[in-house]
Design a protein around this motif. Structure first.
Motif, short mmCIF file in Angstrom:
data_model
loop_
_atom_site.label_atom_id
_atom_site.label_comp_id
_atom_site.label_asym_id
_atom_site.label_seq_id
_atom_site.Cartn_x
_atom_site.Cartn_y
_atom_site.Cartn_z
N VAL A 153 -39.22 40.02 -14.59
CA VAL A 153 -40.04 38.71 -14.26
C VAL A 153 -41.13 38.34 -15.30
O VAL A 153 -41.78 39.16 -15.75
CB VAL A 153 -40.69 39.08 -12.91
CG1 VAL A 153 -41.27 37.69 -12.32
CG2 VAL A 153 -39.72 39.58 -11.70
N ALA A 154 -41.00 36.87 -15.46
CA ALA A 154 -41.90 36.50 -16.28
C ALA A 154 -43.33 35.97 -15.90
O ALA A 154 -43.24 34.90 -14.97
CB ALA A 154 -41.16 35.29 -17.21
N LEU A 155 -44.32 36.94 -16.22
CA LEU A 155 -45.78 36.39 -15.49
C LEU A 155 -46.71 35.94 -16.62
O LEU A 155 -46.59 36.27 -17.77
CB LEU A 155 -46.19 37.68 -14.76
CG LEU A 155 -45.37 38.35 -13.68
CD1 LEU A 155 -46.15 39.32 -13.21
CD2 LEU A 155 -45.21 37.06 -12.73
N THR A 156 -47.57 35.15 -16.09
CA THR A 156 -48.65 34.75 -17.50
C THR A 156 -49.73 35.90 -17.29
O THR A 156 -49.46 36.67 -16.49
CB THR A 156 -49.22 33.62 -16.85
OG1 THR A 156 -50.08 33.85 -15.42
CG2 THR A 156 -48.32 32.37 -16.67
N PRO A 157 -50.39 36.05 -18.30
CA PRO A 157 -51.66 37.34 -18.60
C PRO A 157 -52.23 37.24 -17.23
O PRO A 157 -52.46 38.26 -16.66
CB PRO A 157 -52.10 36.84 -19.65
CG PRO A 157 -51.29 36.11 -20.76
CD PRO A 157 -50.28 35.25 -19.74
N ARG A 158 -52.57 36.12 -16.49
CA ARG A 158 -53.55 36.26 -15.28
C ARG A 158 -52.76 36.64 -14.55
O ARG A 158 -53.30 37.41 -13.31
CB ARG A 158 -54.37 34.83 -15.18
CG ARG A 158 -55.35 34.59 -16.28
CD ARG A 158 -56.60 34.13 -15.44
NE ARG A 158 -58.06 34.19 -16.36
CZ ARG A 158 -58.25 33.30 -17.08
NH1 ARG A 158 -57.82 32.19 -16.92
NH2 ARG A 158 -59.28 33.45 -17.85
N GLU A 159 -51.71 36.20 -14.18
CA GLU A 159 -50.70 36.61 -13.25
C GLU A 159 -50.55 37.97 -12.98
O GLU A 159 -50.39 38.88 -12.03
CB GLU A 159 -49.26 36.04 -13.21
CG GLU A 159 -49.47 34.36 -12.62
CD GLU A 159 -48.30 33.42 -12.80
OE1 GLU A 159 -48.13 32.33 -12.47
OE2 GLU A 159 -47.20 34.10 -13.63
N PHE A 160 -50.27 38.56 -14.15
CA PHE A 160 -50.00 40.03 -14.46
C PHE A 160 -51.26 40.67 -14.03
O PHE A 160 -51.19 41.80 -13.30
CB PHE A 160 -49.70 40.52 -15.72
CG PHE A 160 -49.09 41.62 -16.03
CD1 PHE A 160 -48.07 42.25 -15.95
CD2 PHE A 160 -50.20 42.54 -16.26
CE1 PHE A 160 -47.73 43.60 -16.19
CE2 PHE A 160 -50.02 43.94 -16.67
CZ PHE A 160 -48.95 44.48 -16.49
N MET A 211 -55.78 31.12 -5.18
CA MET A 211 -54.71 30.73 -4.06
C MET A 211 -53.42 30.19 -5.07
O MET A 211 -52.38 30.70 -4.60
CB MET A 211 -55.05 29.68 -3.13
CG MET A 211 -54.14 29.44 -2.11
SD MET A 211 -54.54 28.15 -0.84
CE MET A 211 -54.89 26.75 -2.04
N VAL A 212 -53.75 29.52 -5.80
CA VAL A 212 -52.69 28.76 -6.64
C VAL A 212 -51.84 30.02 -7.48
O VAL A 212 -50.53 30.01 -7.78
CB VAL A 212 -52.94 27.78 -7.74
CG1 VAL A 212 -51.96 27.33 -8.54
CG2 VAL A 212 -53.49 26.55 -7.01
N HIS A 213 -52.74 30.76 -8.26
CA HIS A 213 -52.12 31.89 -8.78
C HIS A 213 -51.35 32.91 -7.95
O HIS A 213 -50.32 33.52 -8.41
CB HIS A 213 -53.07 32.71 -9.57
CG HIS A 213 -53.63 32.07 -10.88
ND1 HIS A 213 -54.44 31.07 -10.85
CD2 HIS A 213 -53.50 32.51 -11.98
CE1 HIS A 213 -54.54 30.72 -12.07
NE2 HIS A 213 -54.02 31.58 -12.92
N ILE A 214 -51.93 33.36 -6.75
CA ILE A 214 -51.32 34.05 -5.69
C ILE A 214 -49.93 33.29 -5.13
O ILE A 214 -48.78 34.07 -5.30
CB ILE A 214 -51.82 34.33 -4.54
CG1 ILE A 214 -53.15 34.93 -4.65
CG2 ILE A 214 -51.04 34.68 -3.28
CD1 ILE A 214 -52.93 36.49 -5.17
N ARG A 215 -49.83 31.99 -5.21
CA ARG A 215 -48.64 31.38 -4.78
C ARG A 215 -47.44 31.42 -6.05
O ARG A 215 -46.36 31.76 -5.60
CB ARG A 215 -49.12 29.93 -4.62
CG ARG A 215 -47.75 29.14 -4.06
CD ARG A 215 -48.16 27.53 -3.63
NE ARG A 215 -48.71 26.88 -4.68
CZ ARG A 215 -49.61 25.96 -4.57
NH1 ARG A 215 -50.36 25.89 -3.64
NH2 ARG A 215 -50.33 25.39 -5.80
N ASN A 216 -48.11 31.28 -7.13
CA ASN A 216 -47.18 31.42 -8.13
C ASN A 216 -46.62 32.91 -8.31
O ASN A 216 -45.29 32.97 -8.62
CB ASN A 216 -47.85 31.14 -9.52
CG ASN A 216 -48.34 29.33 -9.62
OD1 ASN A 216 -47.86 28.66 -8.91
ND2 ASN A 216 -49.22 29.15 -10.30
N LEU A 217 -47.41 33.80 -8.01
CA LEU A 217 -46.75 35.09 -8.13
C LEU A 217 -45.71 35.38 -7.13
O LEU A 217 -44.82 35.69 -7.42
CB LEU A 217 -48.24 36.16 -7.84
CG LEU A 217 -48.81 36.83 -8.93
CD1 LEU A 217 -49.80 37.37 -8.78
CD2 LEU A 217 -47.67 37.55 -9.87
#
Length: 226
Positions: free
Chosen positions: A152-159, A195-201
């Motif tokens: 799964v490709a995640l951004t550094p912050r998402e990771f 919230m946006v980052h959680i939604r993207n995750l």
């Protein structure tokens, strides 16, 4: 025998707790404030922390958050505050249990034994570079996330957010706590940013983002990984 860190700015309270723990055969280390507690947790193999809330220099809530950054050691909060909101604050910042002052030393001792027994059954290996939550696997060293063995490709912050939540299973993190730890900013956070980052995750790791199995919402409090 387990090593227990007792943190309280009141020397008499430390002495009482120390005596009861020592009589049970535990090794006891003492600290008189949050800063000293964090230093000793990072430099010594600690099996459990008994942490007072109201202390000078750094209070127990702040110390609990910093200890959680470096260790999954069980933490029992100790405080004269007994309002529900204070208990909730302590537990959501990473504490495993909460007992109000004045306390019965025998009750505290029973809670210590219960937490150590629970930790022993979990067999948590905090040094592992892999975090596994059912079909979700996080490789902290390689910065790779897979779900059902698919990358799964995640951004550094998402990771970083996912790693934070998954490293503390069952612990609830508020949006403010997530922002402070991931963005390294104590002020100016936005619930919407987190919230946006959680939604993207969820879009990336959940089979059904609207019915998440990994990142759960605790309404009015924050997020956790089960």
């Amino acid at each position: 025998m387990p090593t227990i860190l007792v943190v309280d700015d009141d020397a008499e309270i430390r002495d009482v707790i120390h005596m009861y723990l020592r009589n049970e055969g535990y090794t006891v280390i003492e600290a008189q404030d949050g800063i000293e507690a964090v230093d000793k947790t990072s430099s010594t193999a600690i099996d459990l922390v008994i942490l007072d809330v109201m202390m000078p220099r750094m209070d127990g809530i702040r110390a609990c958050m910093k200890i959680r950054d470096i260790s999954n050691v069980p933490i029992i909060m100790l405080s004269a505050k007994e309002e529900d909101i204070d208990k909730i604050t302590g537990l959501t910042t990473g504490a495993d249990d909460y007992i109000g002052k004045p306390f019965n030393p025998l009750e505290l001792l029973a809670r210590v034994k219960a937490q150590l027994r629970r930790q022993s059954l979990l067999g948590t290996d905090t040094s592992s570079v892999l975090i596994e939550v059912r079909e979700l696997v996080i490789d902290k060293q390689k910065h790779i996330v897979t779900v059902h063995k698919m990358p799964v490709a995640l951004t550094p912050r998402e990771f970083s957010i996912l790693e934070l939540l998954a490293s503390h299973p069952g612990q609830v993190f508020s949006p403010a706590q997530i922002y402070e730890r991931i963005w390294n900013e104590a002020a100016g956070y936005s619930d919407n940013t987190v919230m946006v980052h959680i939604r993207n995750l969820r879009e990336k790791i959940e089979r059904s983002p609207k019915e998440p199995q990994y990142i759960k919402t605790v309404w009015g409090v924050g997020y956790k990984v089960e």
